[in-house]
Design a protein around this motif. Structure first.
Motif, PDB file in Angstrom:
ATOM      1  N   ASN A 157       2.980   1.978  -2.025  1.00 26.95           N
ATOM      2  CA  ASN A 157       3.151   2.361  -3.433  1.00 26.95           C
ATOM      3  C   ASN A 157       2.172   3.449  -3.848  1.00 26.95           C
ATOM      4  OD1 ASN A 157       5.232   0.509  -3.771  1.00 26.95           O
ATOM      5  ND2 ASN A 157       3.817  -1.107  -4.419  1.00 26.95           N
ATOM      6  N   GLU A 158       1.094   3.605  -3.085  1.00 30.20           N
ATOM      7  CA  GLU A 158       0.101   4.638  -3.395  1.00 30.20           C
ATOM      8  C   GLU A 158       0.575   6.033  -3.003  1.00 30.20           C
ATOM      9  OE1 GLU A 158      -3.649   3.492  -1.700  1.00 30.20           O
ATOM     10  OE2 GLU A 158      -3.411   1.422  -2.377  1.00 30.20           O
ATOM     11  N   LEU A 159       1.599   6.117  -2.172  1.00 35.30           N
ATOM     12  CA  LEU A 159       2.114   7.418  -1.760  1.00 35.30           C
ATOM     13  C   LEU A 159       2.914   8.040  -2.898  1.00 35.30           C
ATOM     14  CD1 LEU A 159       3.323   6.579   1.850  1.00 35.30           C
ATOM     15  CD2 LEU A 159       1.213   7.729   1.184  1.00 35.30           C
ATOM     16  N   SER A 160       2.790   9.336  -3.041  1.00 33.63           N
ATOM     17  CA  SER A 160       3.488  10.007  -4.135  1.00 33.63           C
ATOM     18  C   SER A 160       4.977  10.196  -3.850  1.00 33.63           C
ATOM     19  CB  SER A 160       2.837  11.363  -4.425  1.00 33.63           C
ATOM     20  OG  SER A 160       2.914  12.188  -3.272  1.00 33.63           O
TER      21      SER A 160
ATOM     22  N   PRO B 204       0.798  -1.233   0.000  1.00 33.22           N
ATOM     23  CA  PRO B 204       0.000   0.000   0.000  1.00 33.22           C
ATOM     24  C   PRO B 204       0.831   1.285   0.000  1.00 33.22           C
ATOM     25  CG  PRO B 204      -0.951  -1.579   1.520  1.00 33.22           C
ATOM     26  CD  PRO B 204       0.374  -2.147   1.060  1.00 33.22           C
TER      27      PRO B 204
ATOM     28  N   ILE C  36       7.351   8.342  -1.326  1.00 32.52           N
ATOM     29  CA  ILE C  36       7.715   7.397  -0.282  1.00 32.52           C
ATOM     30  C   ILE C  36       9.095   7.711   0.312  1.00 32.52           C
ATOM     31  CG2 ILE C  36       8.666   5.681  -1.868  1.00 32.52           C
ATOM     32  CD1 ILE C  36       6.706   4.960   1.350  1.00 32.52           C
TER      33      ILE C  36
END
Length: 173
Positions: free
Chosen positions: A142-145, A140, A147
């Motif tokens: 990976n959804e952060l712009s 999840p 990381i």
């Protein structure tokens, strides 16, 4: 003093304590629950596969990162997990053939823990399970712009010493 009086006295004392932002506390709690859940799940899988525990992986990986051999004090400084009873753990790891204890060449007084070829193989076998679990459970993120900023933020928090004054942490997202 009665139990109710103790509770009231503690509540009055708590009014003078600093109150962290509830959202920050929620992040802290969620982070620790996620970490504990992941560790327990990985350790369960390792036991099922007949492999050493995750704390042993941490020691093996740390020694490998430090060039294959290191003094216990240097190892403790790098561990991800609580380094309780490293000397006892190292003796058990040595008995399992994963480490070898040597006399420090520099001063002939200290000890150095050296990873063995069996230790390298064990670390790799543990990583197959641990790395797979990290990949699946952390997907999840990976959804952060950005990381990398999240990782840097937590590194900055980890670097703050408790003997520094409050607000010493510099955490820019």
């Amino acid at each position: 003093m009665s139990d109710n009086a103790d509770v009231k006295a503690a509540a009055t004392e708590d009014d003078a304590l600093p109150n962290p932002d509830p959202a920050h506390v929620a992040v802290w709690i969620a982070l620790n629950r996620a970490r504990l859940s992941l560790m327990r799940g990985v350790d369960r899988r390792l036991r099922e596969e007949g492999l050493p525990p995750l704390t042993w992986y941490d020691v093996l990986w740390t020694i490998e990162k430090l060039g294959g051999a290191a003094r216990p004090a240097a190892i403790v400084d790098e561990l991800l997990f609580e380094p309780s009873a490293l000397s006892h753990m190292a003796r058990r790891m040595e008995a399992a053939g994963l480490l070898k204890t040597c006399v420090a060449e520099e001063d002939r007084r200290g000890r150095v823990l050296r990873i063995t070829s069996k230790g390298l193989r064990a670390r790799a076998a543990i990583w197959r399970i641990y790395g797979s679990a990290l990949k699946a459970r952390l997907a999840p993120l990976n959804e952060l712009s950005d990381i990398d900023s999240v990782a840097k933020l937590f590194e900055n928090i980890a670097d703050v010493r408790f003997d520094q004054p409050p607000n010493a942490a510099k955490c820019s997202p």
